[in-house]
Design a protein around this motif. Structure first.
Motif, PDB file in Angstrom:
ATOM      1  N   LEU A 162       0.822  -1.206   0.000  1.00 42.97           N
ATOM      2  CA  LEU A 162       0.000   0.000   0.000  1.00 42.97           C
ATOM      3  C   LEU A 162       0.857   1.258   0.000  1.00 42.97           C
ATOM      4  O   LEU A 162       0.520   2.258  -0.648  1.00 42.97           O
ATOM      5  N   SER A 163       1.993   1.211   0.705  1.00 47.68           N
ATOM      6  CA  SER A 163       2.864   2.386   0.777  1.00 47.68           C
ATOM      7  C   SER A 163       3.474   2.728  -0.580  1.00 47.68           C
ATOM      8  O   SER A 163       3.885   3.860  -0.815  1.00 47.68           O
ATOM      9  N   LYS A 164       3.521   1.756  -1.481  1.00 42.63           N
ATOM     10  CA  LYS A 164       4.095   1.975  -2.815  1.00 42.63           C
ATOM     11  C   LYS A 164       3.036   2.263  -3.877  1.00 42.63           C
ATOM     12  O   LYS A 164       3.370   2.572  -5.020  1.00 42.63           O
ATOM     13  N   ALA A 165       1.761   2.116  -3.483  1.00 42.56           N
ATOM     14  CA  ALA A 165       0.677   2.275  -4.460  1.00 42.56           C
ATOM     15  C   ALA A 165       0.404   3.745  -4.750  1.00 42.56           C
ATOM     16  O   ALA A 165       0.454   4.595  -3.861  1.00 42.56           O
ATOM     17  N   SER A 166       0.091   4.028  -6.004  1.00 42.79           N
ATOM     18  CA  SER A 166      -0.251   5.397  -6.403  1.00 42.79           C
ATOM     19  C   SER A 166      -1.732   5.645  -6.176  1.00 42.79           C
ATOM     20  O   SER A 166      -2.525   4.707  -5.988  1.00 42.79           O
ATOM     21  N   LYS A 167      -2.117   6.902  -6.223  1.00 44.90           N
ATOM     22  CA  LYS A 167      -3.527   7.276  -6.099  1.00 44.90           C
ATOM     23  C   LYS A 167      -4.355   6.573  -7.171  1.00 44.90           C
ATOM     24  O   LYS A 167      -5.434   6.031  -6.885  1.00 44.90           O
ATOM     25  N   GLU A 168      -3.853   6.565  -8.393  1.00 48.49           N
ATOM     26  CA  GLU A 168      -4.578   5.961  -9.510  1.00 48.49           C
ATOM     27  C   GLU A 168      -4.756   4.448  -9.307  1.00 48.49           C
ATOM     28  O   GLU A 168      -5.811   3.891  -9.577  1.00 48.49           O
ATOM     29  N   PHE A 169      -3.707   3.811  -8.843  1.00 45.29           N
ATOM     30  CA  PHE A 169      -3.769   2.362  -8.621  1.00 45.29           C
ATOM     31  C   PHE A 169      -4.798   2.022  -7.553  1.00 45.29           C
ATOM     32  O   PHE A 169      -5.561   1.061  -7.684  1.00 45.29           O
ATOM     33  N   ILE A 170      -4.820   2.813  -6.487  1.00 46.64           N
ATOM     34  CA  ILE A 170      -5.785   2.576  -5.409  1.00 46.64           C
ATOM     35  C   ILE A 170      -7.210   2.726  -5.923  1.00 46.64           C
ATOM     36  O   ILE A 170      -8.093   1.925  -5.636  1.00 46.64           O
ATOM     37  N   GLU A 201      -1.997   8.121  -0.391  1.00 47.20           N
ATOM     38  CA  GLU A 201      -0.731   8.368  -1.088  1.00 47.20           C
ATOM     39  C   GLU A 201       0.111   9.385  -0.326  1.00 47.20           C
ATOM     40  O   GLU A 201       1.327   9.199  -0.139  1.00 47.20           O
ATOM     41  N   LYS A 202      -0.534  10.466   0.142  1.00 49.54           N
ATOM     42  CA  LYS A 202       0.192  11.485   0.901  1.00 49.54           C
ATOM     43  C   LYS A 202       0.711  10.922   2.227  1.00 49.54           C
ATOM     44  O   LYS A 202       1.819  11.236   2.655  1.00 49.54           O
ATOM     45  N   PHE A 203      -0.113  10.096   2.861  1.00 48.44           N
ATOM     46  CA  PHE A 203       0.253   9.541   4.164  1.00 48.44           C
ATOM     47  C   PHE A 203       1.572   8.783   4.092  1.00 48.44           C
ATOM     48  O   PHE A 203       2.403   8.862   5.003  1.00 48.44           O
ATOM     49  N   PHE A 204       1.785   8.057   3.003  1.00 44.67           N
ATOM     50  CA  PHE A 204       2.991   7.233   2.886  1.00 44.67           C
ATOM     51  C   PHE A 204       4.137   7.914   2.136  1.00 44.67           C
ATOM     52  O   PHE A 204       5.297   7.563   2.347  1.00 44.67           O
ATOM     53  N   LYS A 205       3.825   8.892   1.290  1.00 37.79           N
ATOM     54  CA  LYS A 205       4.872   9.402   0.385  1.00 37.79           C
ATOM     55  C   LYS A 205       5.229  10.867   0.581  1.00 37.79           C
ATOM     56  O   LYS A 205       6.280  11.293   0.119  1.00 37.79           O
ATOM     57  N   ASP A 206       4.374  11.644   1.233  1.00 37.20           N
ATOM     58  CA  ASP A 206       4.626  13.083   1.359  1.00 37.20           C
ATOM     59  C   ASP A 206       5.108  13.395   2.769  1.00 37.20           C
ATOM     60  O   ASP A 206       4.327  13.355   3.718  1.00 37.20           O
ATOM     61  N   PRO A 207       6.420  13.709   2.931  1.00 34.50           N
ATOM     62  CA  PRO A 207       6.950  13.995   4.269  1.00 34.50           C
ATOM     63  C   PRO A 207       6.212  15.125   4.971  1.00 34.50           C
ATOM     64  O   PRO A 207       6.046  15.099   6.185  1.00 34.50           O
ATOM     65  N   LYS A 208       5.785  16.117   4.195  1.00 33.74           N
ATOM     66  CA  LYS A 208       5.087  17.245   4.799  1.00 33.74           C
ATOM     67  C   LYS A 208       3.775  16.799   5.443  1.00 33.74           C
ATOM     68  O   LYS A 208       3.287  17.420   6.377  1.00 33.74           O
ATOM     69  N   TYR A 209       3.249  15.692   4.899  1.00 32.21           N
ATOM     70  CA  TYR A 209       1.980  15.190   5.435  1.00 32.21           C
ATOM     71  C   TYR A 209       2.211  14.215   6.589  1.00 32.21           C
ATOM     72  O   TYR A 209       1.671  14.377   7.669  1.00 32.21           O
ATOM     73  N   TYR A 210       3.073  13.168   6.342  1.00 29.59           N
ATOM     74  CA  TYR A 210       3.180  12.150   7.385  1.00 29.59           C
ATOM     75  C   TYR A 210       4.000  12.581   8.586  1.00 29.59           C
ATOM     76  O   TYR A 210       4.012  11.919   9.614  1.00 29.59           O
TER      77      TYR A 210
END
Length: 246
Positions: free
Chosen positions: A208-216, A231-240
């Motif tokens: 799930l951490s590697k999945a894109s928004k589109e894939f989900i 996607e932001k939760f796993f990939k965007d440092p500003k978010y997580y």
């Protein structure tokens, strides 16, 4: 061997009350069968049938092989202890004990002379204690009942061990699922239903951490907004790395 025949008895109380033994298969050596009294073979067949065992006569190496609960147990069953057969008996035992992980030798010993012969032979042929285990009985009927009970108990131990492992695996699976749900529901806006949809379609947290928004969105019924949050939760440092409140 007349003395042994006088001790023959059918333990009807055991065979009539042991119908709760497990279903299994009993294979009997053709040659062993041909050497026995017809009434004893009838006893063997009846006892197996009463305890829900299927009987097959086959050209096997030991006298008996029981398969109960997925476990095979082999036996040599000496119903007539004849000193002239001792070299052949212990020769078979030495060979078979290396072929079967669960192997027993049952011998009918019904006189002081036979008992002395057995003890002398046991040490003469260098049998290691417990390899195999010897069971000494007074008569063949008693010996066969012990054989069936040993096979049953070994099979039950195997079955319970398998059940225990399955239970442990189920408990571990539940713990993994709970941890997965806790991670997903920690994302603001996602609930248990979303977690179930993700574990069924995407799989592990790593996937799930590697999945894109589109894939989900392609593989679940989640909205674009929720897919973007994941996607932001796993990939965007500003978010997580920022504080979040449900």
């Amino acid at each position: 061997m007349a003395g042994c025949r006088q001790n023959y008895r059918v333990q009807k109380s055991d065979s009539s009350t042991s119908g709760n033994l497990g279903i299994g298969v009993c294979m009997i050596n053709n040659s062993w069968r041909d050497e026995q009294r017809p009434d004893f073979i009838q006893f063997v067949s009846s006892f197996l049938r009463a305890n829900a065992y299927r009987l097959n006569f086959l050209p096997i190496a030991p006298d008996f092989i029981f398969n109960n609960g997925g476990l095979s147990v082999a036996f040599i069953f000496i119903t007539n202890w004849n000193p002239q057969n001792i070299p052949a008996i212990f020769g078979r035992i030495t060979k078979l004990k290396n072929q079967f992980g669960h192997f027993y030798a049952v011998a009918t010993i019904c006189s002081a002379e036979q008992n002395e012969s057995f003890i002398n032979s046991y040490f003469k042929y260098g049998i290691e204690i417990g390899k195999p285990t010897f069971i000494i009985v007074d008569n063949p009927e008693m010996g066969f009942e012990k054989i069936v009970k040993i096979a049953y108990v070994k099979g039950e131990c195997k079955r319970k061990d398998v059940i225990s492992k399955l239970k442990t695996e189920r408990e571990l699976s539940v713990q993994v699922m709970e941890a997965y749900v806790n991670v997903i529901t920690a994302i603001p806006g996602l609930d248990n239903h979303d977690a179930s949809a993700l574990i069924g379609s995407i799989g592990s947290i790593e996937a799930l951490s590697k999945a894109s928004k589109e894939f989900i969105m392609e593989n679940t019924d989640l909205s674009a907004e929720k897919a973007e949050l994941i996607e932001k939760f796993f990939k965007d440092p500003k978010y997580y790395l920022s504080p979040k409140f449900n």
